[in-house]
Structures are given as C-alpha cells and as structure tokens.
Design a protein around this motif. Structure first.
Motif, PDB file in Angstrom:
ATOM      1  N   PHE A   1      13.419 -10.464 105.452  1.00  0.00           N
ATOM      2  CA  PHE A   1      13.530 -11.918 104.988  1.00  0.00           C
ATOM      3  C   PHE A   1      14.473 -12.289 103.965  1.00  0.00           C
ATOM      4  CE2 PHE A   1       9.452 -10.925 106.766  1.00  0.00           C
ATOM      5  CZ  PHE A   1       8.929 -11.946 107.414  1.00  0.00           C
ATOM      6  N   TRP A   2      15.569 -11.248 103.647  1.00  0.00           N
ATOM      7  CA  TRP A   2      16.301 -11.250 102.721  1.00  0.00           C
ATOM      8  C   TRP A   2      17.859 -11.418 103.441  1.00  0.00           C
ATOM      9  CZ3 TRP A   2      17.130 -13.099  98.108  1.00  0.00           C
ATOM     10  CH2 TRP A   2      18.492 -12.981  97.377  1.00  0.00           C
ATOM     11  N   GLN A   3      18.237 -12.784 103.601  1.00  0.00           N
ATOM     12  CA  GLN A   3      19.591 -12.853 104.326  1.00  0.00           C
ATOM     13  C   GLN A   3      20.642 -13.762 103.704  1.00  0.00           C
ATOM     14  OE1 GLN A   3      18.389 -14.268 108.210  1.00  0.00           O
ATOM     15  NE2 GLN A   3      20.518 -13.382 109.167  1.00  0.00           N
ATOM     16  N   ASP A   4      21.683 -13.493 103.669  1.00  0.00           N
ATOM     17  CA  ASP A   4      22.741 -14.275 103.070  1.00  0.00           C
ATOM     18  C   ASP A   4      22.528 -14.770 101.620  1.00  0.00           C
ATOM     19  OD1 ASP A   4      24.293 -14.268 105.611  1.00  0.00           O
ATOM     20  OD2 ASP A   4      23.065 -15.838 106.415  1.00  0.00           O
ATOM     21  N   GLY A   5      21.864 -13.966 100.999  1.00  0.00           N
ATOM     22  CA  GLY A   5      21.765 -13.997  99.452  1.00  0.00           C
ATOM     23  C   GLY A   5      20.536 -15.156  99.208  1.00  0.00           C
ATOM     24  N   ARG A   6      19.647 -15.272 100.001  1.00  0.00           N
ATOM     25  CA  ARG A   6      18.375 -16.242  99.879  1.00  0.00           C
ATOM     26  C   ARG A   6      17.281 -15.494 100.800  1.00  0.00           C
ATOM     27  NH1 ARG A   6      16.964 -19.585 104.091  1.00  0.00           N
ATOM     28  NH2 ARG A   6      18.213 -19.602 105.718  1.00  0.00           N
ATOM     29  N   TRP A   7      16.010 -16.090 100.529  1.00  0.00           N
ATOM     30  CA  TRP A   7      14.919 -15.508 100.773  1.00  0.00           C
ATOM     31  C   TRP A   7      14.320 -16.514 101.857  1.00  0.00           C
ATOM     32  CZ3 TRP A   7      12.398 -10.908  98.901  1.00  0.00           C
ATOM     33  CH2 TRP A   7      11.354 -10.718  99.516  1.00  0.00           C
ATOM     34  N   ASP A   8      14.279 -15.518 103.202  1.00  0.00           N
ATOM     35  CA  ASP A   8      14.273 -16.615 104.151  1.00  0.00           C
ATOM     36  C   ASP A   8      12.665 -16.539 104.684  1.00  0.00           C
ATOM     37  OD1 ASP A   8      14.702 -18.256 106.465  1.00  0.00           O
ATOM     38  OD2 ASP A   8      15.111 -16.426 107.726  1.00  0.00           O
ATOM     39  N   ALA A   9      11.725 -17.144 103.866  1.00  0.00           N
ATOM     40  CA  ALA A   9      10.591 -17.425 104.081  1.00  0.00           C
ATOM     41  C   ALA A   9       9.889 -18.494 103.390  1.00  0.00           C
ATOM     42  CB  ALA A   9       9.761 -16.147 103.973  1.00  0.00           C
ATOM     43  N   ALA A  10       8.811 -19.119 103.804  1.00  0.00           N
ATOM     44  CA  ALA A  10       8.363 -20.341 102.967  1.00  0.00           C
ATOM     45  C   ALA A  10       7.307 -19.642 101.880  1.00  0.00           C
ATOM     46  CB  ALA A  10       7.577 -21.246 104.014  1.00  0.00           C
ATOM     47  N   TYR A  11       6.802 -18.617 101.795  1.00  0.00           N
ATOM     48  CA  TYR A  11       6.386 -18.173 100.825  1.00  0.00           C
ATOM     49  C   TYR A  11       6.791 -16.816 100.364  1.00  0.00           C
ATOM     50  CZ  TYR A  11       2.463 -16.517  97.844  1.00  0.00           C
ATOM     51  OH  TYR A  11       1.584 -16.106  96.756  1.00  0.00           O
ATOM     52  N   VAL A  12       6.800 -16.679  98.929  1.00  0.00           N
ATOM     53  CA  VAL A  12       7.261 -15.447  98.410  1.00  0.00           C
ATOM     54  C   VAL A  12       6.441 -14.797  97.537  1.00  0.00           C
ATOM     55  CG1 VAL A  12       8.866 -14.445  96.755  1.00  0.00           C
ATOM     56  CG2 VAL A  12       9.742 -16.303  98.284  1.00  0.00           C
ATOM     57  N   PRO A  13       6.094 -13.648  97.586  1.00  0.00           N
ATOM     58  CA  PRO A  13       4.984 -12.943  96.642  1.00  0.00           C
ATOM     59  C   PRO A  13       4.996 -13.266  95.280  1.00  0.00           C
ATOM     60  CG  PRO A  13       5.468 -11.312  98.632  1.00  0.00           C
ATOM     61  CD  PRO A  13       6.447 -12.589  98.422  1.00  0.00           C
ATOM     62  N   ALA A  14       4.058 -13.441  94.659  1.00  0.00           N
ATOM     63  CA  ALA A  14       3.975 -13.979  93.114  1.00  0.00           C
ATOM     64  C   ALA A  14       4.575 -13.089  92.261  1.00  0.00           C
ATOM     65  CB  ALA A  14       2.563 -14.116  92.838  1.00  0.00           C
ATOM     66  N   MET A  15       4.384 -11.627  92.385  1.00  0.00           N
ATOM     67  CA  MET A  15       5.160 -10.694  91.392  1.00  0.00           C
ATOM     68  C   MET A  15       6.644 -10.678  91.539  1.00  0.00           C
ATOM     69  SD  MET A  15       4.218  -6.790  90.885  1.00  0.00           S
ATOM     70  CE  MET A  15       2.714  -6.934  90.679  1.00  0.00           C
ATOM     71  N   LEU A  16       7.082 -11.203  92.788  1.00  0.00           N
ATOM     72  CA  LEU A  16       8.636 -11.179  92.973  1.00  0.00           C
ATOM     73  C   LEU A  16       9.078 -12.541  92.177  1.00  0.00           C
ATOM     74  CD1 LEU A  16       9.334 -10.102  96.594  1.00  0.00           C
ATOM     75  CD2 LEU A  16      10.121  -9.306  94.502  1.00  0.00           C
ATOM     76  N   ARG A  17       8.224 -13.601  92.516  1.00  0.00           N
ATOM     77  CA  ARG A  17       8.377 -14.826  91.605  1.00  0.00           C
ATOM     78  C   ARG A  17       8.457 -14.855  90.235  1.00  0.00           C
ATOM     79  NH1 ARG A  17       4.547 -18.624  92.965  1.00  0.00           N
ATOM     80  NH2 ARG A  17       3.411 -17.104  94.505  1.00  0.00           N
ATOM     81  N   ALA A  18       7.661 -13.733  89.668  1.00  0.00           N
ATOM     82  CA  ALA A  18       7.573 -13.509  88.420  1.00  0.00           C
ATOM     83  C   ALA A  18       8.694 -12.842  87.684  1.00  0.00           C
ATOM     84  CB  ALA A  18       6.324 -13.150  87.741  1.00  0.00           C
ATOM     85  N   TYR A  19       9.399 -12.088  88.542  1.00  0.00           N
ATOM     86  CA  TYR A  19      10.607 -11.047  88.290  1.00  0.00           C
ATOM     87  C   TYR A  19      11.611 -12.079  87.406  1.00  0.00           C
ATOM     88  CZ  TYR A  19      14.154  -7.638  88.513  1.00  0.00           C
ATOM     89  OH  TYR A  19      15.167  -6.733  88.289  1.00  0.00           O
ATOM     90  N   PRO A  20      12.013 -11.207  86.218  1.00  0.00           N
ATOM     91  CA  PRO A  20      11.876  -9.603  85.831  1.00  0.00           C
ATOM     92  C   PRO A  20      10.639  -9.467  85.098  1.00  0.00           C
ATOM     93  CG  PRO A  20      13.493 -10.861  84.473  1.00  0.00           C
ATOM     94  CD  PRO A  20      13.114 -11.807  85.466  1.00  0.00           C
ATOM     95  N   PHE A  21       9.759 -10.417  84.904  1.00  0.00           N
ATOM     96  CA  PHE A  21       8.568 -10.281  83.669  1.00  0.00           C
ATOM     97  C   PHE A  21       7.402  -9.986  84.585  1.00  0.00           C
ATOM     98  CE2 PHE A  21      11.350 -13.594  82.163  1.00  0.00           C
ATOM     99  CZ  PHE A  21      11.799 -13.215  80.913  1.00  0.00           C
ATOM    100  N   THR A  22       6.657  -9.299  83.756  1.00  0.00           N
ATOM    101  CA  THR A  22       5.287  -8.748  84.426  1.00  0.00           C
ATOM    102  C   THR A  22       4.514  -8.356  83.040  1.00  0.00           C
ATOM    103  OG1 THR A  22       4.319  -6.968  85.706  1.00  0.00           O
ATOM    104  CG2 THR A  22       6.244  -6.293  84.380  1.00  0.00           C
ATOM    105  N   LEU A  23       3.071  -7.890  83.245  1.00  0.00           N
ATOM    106  CA  LEU A  23       2.381  -7.454  82.280  1.00  0.00           C
ATOM    107  C   LEU A  23       2.344  -6.001  82.222  1.00  0.00           C
ATOM    108  CD1 LEU A  23      -0.499 -10.027  81.403  1.00  0.00           C
ATOM    109  CD2 LEU A  23       1.602  -9.829  80.228  1.00  0.00           C
ATOM    110  N   SER A  24       1.886  -5.213  81.265  1.00  0.00           N
ATOM    111  CA  SER A  24       1.557  -3.819  81.364  1.00  0.00           C
ATOM    112  C   SER A  24       0.476  -3.536  80.303  1.00  0.00           C
ATOM    113  CB  SER A  24       2.799  -2.933  81.114  1.00  0.00           C
ATOM    114  OG  SER A  24       2.626  -1.544  81.035  1.00  0.00           O
ATOM    115  N   LYS A  25      -0.652  -2.569  80.759  1.00  0.00           N
ATOM    116  CA  LYS A  25      -1.763  -2.197  79.931  1.00  0.00           C
ATOM    117  C   LYS A  25      -0.940  -1.263  78.847  1.00  0.00           C
ATOM    118  CE  LYS A  25      -5.643  -1.706  81.429  1.00  0.00           C
ATOM    119  NZ  LYS A  25      -6.861  -1.321  82.153  1.00  0.00           N
ATOM    120  N   VAL A  26      -1.354  -1.626  77.518  1.00  0.00           N
ATOM    121  CA  VAL A  26      -0.867  -0.802  76.399  1.00  0.00           C
ATOM    122  C   VAL A  26      -1.910  -0.146  75.826  1.00  0.00           C
ATOM    123  CG1 VAL A  26       1.253  -2.007  75.956  1.00  0.00           C
ATOM    124  CG2 VAL A  26      -0.804  -2.972  74.947  1.00  0.00           C
TER     125      VAL A  26
END
Length: 258
Positions: free
Chosen positions: A85-110
């Motif tokens: 689904f990665w082609q010519d520098g873009r994501w070739d799909a209507a939906y992208v998983p949420a964690m990828l859309r949040a990149y480079p940010f995330t939460l971590s338990k401390v």
C-alpha cells in the motif's frame, strides 16, 4: 503504546528540552510504515480497515498474570518488509491505521496508570529548524500539539479495550492458528502462517448467553469485520502481481531504449 517497528528511538516529550521542536508538514510521516507488512489496529478501526486490509490476530505473549495475549493487525504485504500500500511516496488506501496517522507521537506508560506523550526522535518530519512549533514562547503546548495529545490519548484507551477484548476471545478459544495458502497465476505458490483467525465452529457452539455477551461487548461485531476482511487477501495477491508486472514492463522498456 510504543511500537518497536515504528518508534525506533522513542523519547519522552519535554516542554523545556524540546521547546524548539517543530513538526514538518512537508514530510510525509506515513513513509515510516513503508517497510511494514502488517500493523496494529484497535477494535474501533475494524469497520473502516476491513474494507481494505485483511485483519488477523498475532500472539503477543502473556501478561504479568500469565494470561495469553493477542493483538489484531491489518496486513499490508505477504512477505516480511513488503508493504503493497506504499507506492510512489504515498499511501495507496482510503484508510490508514490510527497509530500510523499519529506518528511520530504516541503515549507510553511511565508509572502505574500514568502515561506520558512520547515521540520518535528519528522521525524525519521533526526538526528544530523548519515546521510548526510544538510549544509557544512560554513553553506551553500549541493547539496543534494539544489535539495530537488528545488523539493519542483516545487511541491508548482503545488499545487497552482491544487488548482486553482479545483476552476474552482467547479465553473462549475463538482465536486459533491458521495458515493461508495461495497459487499465483504463474503456477507458483506461497504460504503465510504464524497468525490467529476465528474458529467458526467454536463460535457456533457458544451458548446463547455467551453470544449475547459478545454482542453487547462489541466483540461479535469485530469478529464479523475480521471475517469480511479476509476477502482482501486476494486483493493483496493482485496488488503484488500488478507491481511485479509493472517492474517487468519497466525493465523491458529500459532495455529497449538502451
């Protein structure tokens, strides 16, 4: 949740240490998923993801109490490192998983139930020279960062719900090891294994009470979406064949012009 395949150099975001950090909108963050052949999705994403990707479950060890764990993933490719689904520098799909859309940010338990916002220090869309600042002159988060924090916070809630849901499915014996076999148009064949899928026979043997409980919890709907999504395995094969054919055509065209 920090994903080792995605967040290569996770660092806790600090308003003083990272006051001059900026987010570059001109760099596609989804490039971080170019080499992923599968990736985690939360249960709340199944309805959208099942339209494009096969959804399977991967064993993920045991928790501190010895309880077996599993996590759902959207499948992007049929070989390690293959993302169709990665082609010519873009994501070739209507939906992208949420964690990828949040990149480079995330939460971590401390500590205990406390979480901290983190980011991938290796992310190419972060800079101290170009982009939108994460903090204002007083060191306070700008609205954009607050929105991102809320997004990953809600995602973390969904991740925990998904984890608990998968525990229940395993307890009921509904997720079992499976293998996918396919024969390509050129006669070659391949197999993909190491994942878990719904055992329909066991589902059909559940009592009315157990089925009602699954329905009320939303888990029955997730299982139906999982079943629907498996039809996308053929789409993955077609994507691979199309890409292979395009590579062959380009090679022939280059040889002819040489």
């Amino acid at each position: 949740m920090i994903n080792a395949e995605l967040h290569r150099q996770p660092v806790m975001l600090d308003r003083k240490k990272h006051q001059h950090l900026k987010l570059r909108r001109d760099v596609n963050p989804l490039a971080a998923g170019a080499g992923l052949n599968a990736f985690f999705i939360a249960g709340s994403e199944f309805a959208d993801a099942c339209k494009t990707y096969p959804i399977v479950f991967l064993p993920s060890g045991k928790d501190a109490n010895g309880q077996a764990q599993a996590l759902p993933v959207a499948v992007f490719g049929l070989n390690p490192g293959e993302n169709l689904f990665w082609q010519d520098g873009r994501w070739d799909a209507a939906y992208v998983p949420a964690m990828l859309r949040a990149y480079p940010f995330t939460l971590s338990k401390v500590e205990g139930d406390q979480y901290a916002m983190c980011f991938d220090e290796a992310a190419p869309n972060l800079s101290t020279e170009q982009g939108e600042p994460l903090f204002d002159a007083a060191g306070e988060p700008v609205p954009m960062l607050k929105e991102l924090h809320e997004f990953v916070k809600q995602l973390e809630i969904e991740i925990e719900r998904t984890r608990l849901g998968c525990v229940r499915l395993l307890e009921l014996g509904l997720l079992v090891p499976r293998r996918f076999d396919a024969t390509l148009s050129d006669g070659s064949s391949f197999s993909v294994d190491g994942f878990l899928m719904l055992d329909e026979d066991k589902l059909n043997k559940l009592s009315d009470t157990e089925l009602a409980t699954l329905q009320r919890s939303g888990l029955l709907g997730l299982l139906h979406a999982h079943q629907i999504s498996l039809g996308n395995m053929r789409n993955l094969i077609n994507r691979r064949l199309s890409r292979a054919q395009a590579a062959t055509d380009n090679a022939l065209a280059s040889a002819a012009s040489a």
